[in-house]
Design a protein around this motif. Structure first.
Motif, mmCIF file in Angstrom:
data_model
loop_
_atom_site.group_PDB
_atom_site.id
_atom_site.type_symbol
_atom_site.label_atom_id
_atom_site.label_comp_id
_atom_site.label_asym_id
_atom_site.label_seq_id
_atom_site.Cartn_x
_atom_site.Cartn_y
_atom_site.Cartn_z
ATOM 1 N N SER A 196 -11.041 -33.978 -20.644
ATOM 2 C CA SER A 196 -11.659 -35.298 -20.773
ATOM 3 C C SER A 196 -10.587 -36.365 -20.702
ATOM 4 C CB SER A 196 -12.443 -35.423 -22.085
ATOM 5 O OG SER A 196 -11.560 -35.479 -23.187
ATOM 6 N N THR B 248 -27.597 -49.455 -14.912
ATOM 7 C CA THR B 248 -27.012 -48.126 -15.132
ATOM 8 C C THR B 248 -26.794 -47.845 -16.610
ATOM 9 O OG1 THR B 248 -25.907 -48.191 -12.985
ATOM 10 C CG2 THR B 248 -25.044 -46.632 -14.604
ATOM 11 N N THR C 151 -24.610 -47.168 -19.853
ATOM 12 C CA THR C 151 -23.276 -46.661 -20.173
ATOM 13 C C THR C 151 -22.612 -46.075 -18.936
ATOM 14 O OG1 THR C 151 -24.036 -46.120 -22.404
ATOM 15 C CG2 THR C 151 -21.974 -45.131 -21.690
ATOM 16 N N GLN D 230 -20.278 -43.691 -16.797
ATOM 17 C CA GLN D 230 -19.936 -42.277 -16.963
ATOM 18 C C GLN D 230 -18.913 -41.854 -15.907
ATOM 19 O OE1 GLN D 230 -23.978 -40.654 -16.680
ATOM 20 N NE2 GLN D 230 -23.980 -40.320 -18.902
ATOM 21 N N TYR D 231 -18.313 -40.706 -16.134
ATOM 22 C CA TYR D 231 -17.347 -40.161 -15.182
ATOM 23 C C TYR D 231 -17.512 -38.654 -15.091
ATOM 24 C CZ TYR D 231 -14.477 -38.605 -19.172
ATOM 25 O OH TYR D 231 -14.011 -37.996 -20.315
ATOM 26 N N THR E 177 -20.657 -34.334 -16.362
ATOM 27 C CA THR E 177 -20.733 -35.781 -16.588
ATOM 28 C C THR E 177 -20.495 -36.112 -18.056
ATOM 29 O OG1 THR E 177 -22.313 -35.994 -14.774
ATOM 30 C CG2 THR E 177 -22.181 -37.816 -16.333
ATOM 31 N N LYS E 178 -19.616 -37.091 -18.286
ATOM 32 C CA LYS E 178 -19.322 -37.546 -19.647
ATOM 33 C C LYS E 178 -19.332 -39.068 -19.685
ATOM 34 C CE LYS E 178 -16.487 -33.598 -21.145
ATOM 35 N NZ LYS E 178 -15.210 -33.177 -21.764
ATOM 36 N N ASP E 179 -19.554 -39.614 -20.885
ATOM 37 C CA ASP E 179 -19.509 -41.072 -21.073
ATOM 38 C C ASP E 179 -18.061 -41.518 -21.253
ATOM 39 O OD1 ASP E 179 -22.252 -41.201 -20.975
ATOM 40 O OD2 ASP E 179 -22.511 -41.132 -23.155
ATOM 41 N N TYR E 180 -17.740 -42.678 -20.693
ATOM 42 C CA TYR E 180 -16.416 -43.242 -20.903
ATOM 43 C C TYR E 180 -16.247 -43.650 -22.366
ATOM 44 C CZ TYR E 180 -14.842 -43.668 -16.037
ATOM 45 O OH TYR E 180 -14.395 -43.405 -14.771
ATOM 46 N N LEU F 208 -13.648 -48.235 -21.300
ATOM 47 C CA LEU F 208 -14.520 -49.344 -20.910
ATOM 48 C C LEU F 208 -13.781 -50.679 -21.026
ATOM 49 C CD1 LEU F 208 -17.863 -48.251 -22.638
ATOM 50 C CD2 LEU F 208 -17.305 -48.123 -20.205
#
Length: 528
Positions: free
Chosen positions: A110, A467, A469, A471-472, A484-487, A492
């Motif tokens: 991550s 969109t 949140t 994500q990356y 897929t994960k949230d930043y 941010l």
């Protein structure tokens, strides 16, 4: 997009640079002191691009050096620690993905896990910056060689049919238009200030209109040409994966049901599967979870962009070619030439305004300024060689320039047409080149291009608002695939700073100029 955005804006920037005879900051300051921020914003965006773009060249060096091995290191999975089988992560993914994510990037799970500096990519990055500092027909030669080879590969026609089959529903997708505009801006170098910097060295009588048309057409023709090469190789890769999948299913069913070798083929596979399912339901139900759903269309639909296209799709195709080392060396050498060429132009966009500045050039020679810019960018670029570096690379790639370029080019068109004055600019061009400005350029500059940019800006902003949140895609070593994960909050914040630091240059410099001029106007007269 080429007709209504690319070509008119390319001509506009070339004409501005040729008329004002200065880099981006000086050119826009000449048009209006309040527009100096446009040039500053261009330099900031170019600086951001320089920070991360040369990392691609570093990766290309890394792959080029490994292309001299036989077999290619990404063609097979390495053995595990006990030498009893292949590495588990590699088996879960593929040899090309494993080499990219584990051997090249040594990627962390991550963005929060920064990890340590990867010295091999860091040294390749240093080498890439040295080449940029000391340093383009070669890429065309390699593309022609690859075109001939690509068109002769099995399955190339599948990729070309996929490329030229229109998907009309995408015309209603705002993202498709945003991507097209971004591609044109990056491809032609609009908004970075490099075109203005190069054009400032032209003779005043130079026919920049002809050059704008020629460069635009050659650029787009090259893009289509390169796409044909890419999709022919992409078709080969998809067909190879599809046929490999079919062969695995055929082997599984042949062994599970003791079928005669050669009886089961790709043409009768579905028919035999239906027969086995109805005749031997219990046995087939046990085998069914192991049967993969092989589809050529799904293989072609597996779109890969950016670094994945260059370092996964191409390498997977190259490893299955004959004399794979030769094709690998040619490909990564071409990639290096293209990347270094782009870096030279982008670095010029930074250096020209800096060397034009008397405050800087009075104290430092041009060579020292060049060295400091390269050294600073190289030092910042080391962030992208961390284990989490690829995640930061994606952040810069996605957010450092897209919105900023749209805003910069919009202000450029408004500044020329409505601040400097379109008629005044037209008379300047006629005085320089002896040619009158046609109605096409006037309509594009004064109306069509800025309105389209405003529409794209609204689409861009509304898309990110809807969109939610951001994500990356993170690499999961246990699954051998991206998840897929949230930043996190600090990522941010960095995204916000990247966007604001360039876009806010325009209003802040204008405000600073206004305040400074008001203060100077209010200064008491000097006593004699």
């Amino acid at each position: 997009m080429l007709i209504v955005e690319g070509m008119p804006l390319l001509y506009l920037e070339l004409a501005v640079g040729q008329r004002m005879r200065q880099g981006s900051i000086g050119a826009w300051r000449t048009i209006s002191p309040y527009l100096s921020g446009v040039g500053v914003a261009s330099v900031v965006v170019s600086f951001f691009l320089s920070m991360y773009y040369n990392v691609i060249n570093a990766w290309a060096f890394w792959y080029l050096f490994h292309s001299f091995q036989d077999p290619l290191p990404w063609s097979v999975c390495p053995l595990n620690a006990n030498h009893t089988g292949f590495d588990a992560e590699c088996e879960q993914a593929s040899s090309t993905k494993y080499f990219w994510y584990r051997k090249t990037l040594n990627i962390s799970p991550s963005i929060q896990d920064s990890g340590s500096l990867q010295w091999e990519p860091a040294l390749c990055l240093l080498l890439a910056w040295l080449v940029v500092y000391f340093t383009a027909s070669m890429p065309y030669c390699v593309l022609i060689i690859y075109l001939i080879r690509g068109l002769t590969l099995h399955g190339a026609t599948n990729g070309l049919l996929y490329m030229f089959t229109p998907k009309l529903e995408q015309l209603a997708n705002p993202k498709a238009w945003i991507n097209a505009a971004t591609q044109i801006f990056f491809s032609l170098g609009l908004g970075f200030g490099s075109l203005i910097a190069f054009a400032s060295y032209n003779e005043p009588s130079n026919n920049c209109q002809k050059h704008a048309i020629i460069v635009s057409l050659i650029n787009s023709s090259t893009s289509i040409f390169a796409s044909v090469v890419t999709f022919s190789i992409y078709g080969f890769k998809a067909t190879f994966n599809y046929e490999s999948c079919l062969n695995k299913v055929i082997l599984l069913l042949t062994n599970s049901f003791d079928l005669e070798d050669g009886f089961l083929t790709a043409s009768n596979l579905e028919q035999v599967k239906g027969y086995l399912a109805s005749t031997y339901p219990d046995q087939y139900s046990k085998v069914f979870p192991l049967i993969k759903n092989c589809s050529l269309e799904s293989e072609l639909d597996t779109a890969v962009q950016g670094t994945g296209l260059a370092f996964i799709v191409y390498t997977e195709a190259i490893k299955n070619m004959e004399v794979s080392q030769l094709w690998s060396v040619l490909y990564f050498f071409m990639l290096l030439m293209l990347g270094i060429g782009s870096m030279l132009g982008n670095t010029a966009a930074i250096l020209t305004p800096l060397t034009d500045s008397k405050a800087i050039s009075r104290h430092l020679p041009k060579e020292a300024i060049s060295g400091l810019v390269c050294l600073l960018n190289c030092a910042v670029g080391l962030v992208f060689t961390l284990e989490a570096g690829n995640y930061w690379f994606d952040i810069f790639n996605d957010y450092a320039a897209t919105l900023s370029l749209l805003l910069i080019v919009l202000v450029e068109t408004i500044a020329v047409c409505y601040v400097y004055g379109l008629r005044r600019f037209e008379s300047d061009l006629q005085a320089m080149t002896g040619r009158t400005l046609s109605w096409y350029w006037k309509i594009m500059w004064a109306g069509v291009s800025p309105l389209l940019i405003i529409s794209l800006l609204l689409f861009y902003l509304s898309d990110y608002i809807l969109t939610g949140t951001l994500q990356y895609q993170a690499w999961d070593a246990s699954q051998g695939q991206l998840v897929t994960k949230d930043y996190p909050a600090y990522a941010l914040a960095v995204i916000g700073l990247l966007v604001a630091s360039s876009t806010m240059c325009i209003p802040l410099v204008a405000l600073g100029t206004f305040v400074w001029r008001r203060l100077r106007r209010g200064d008491p007269a000097p006593v004699a």
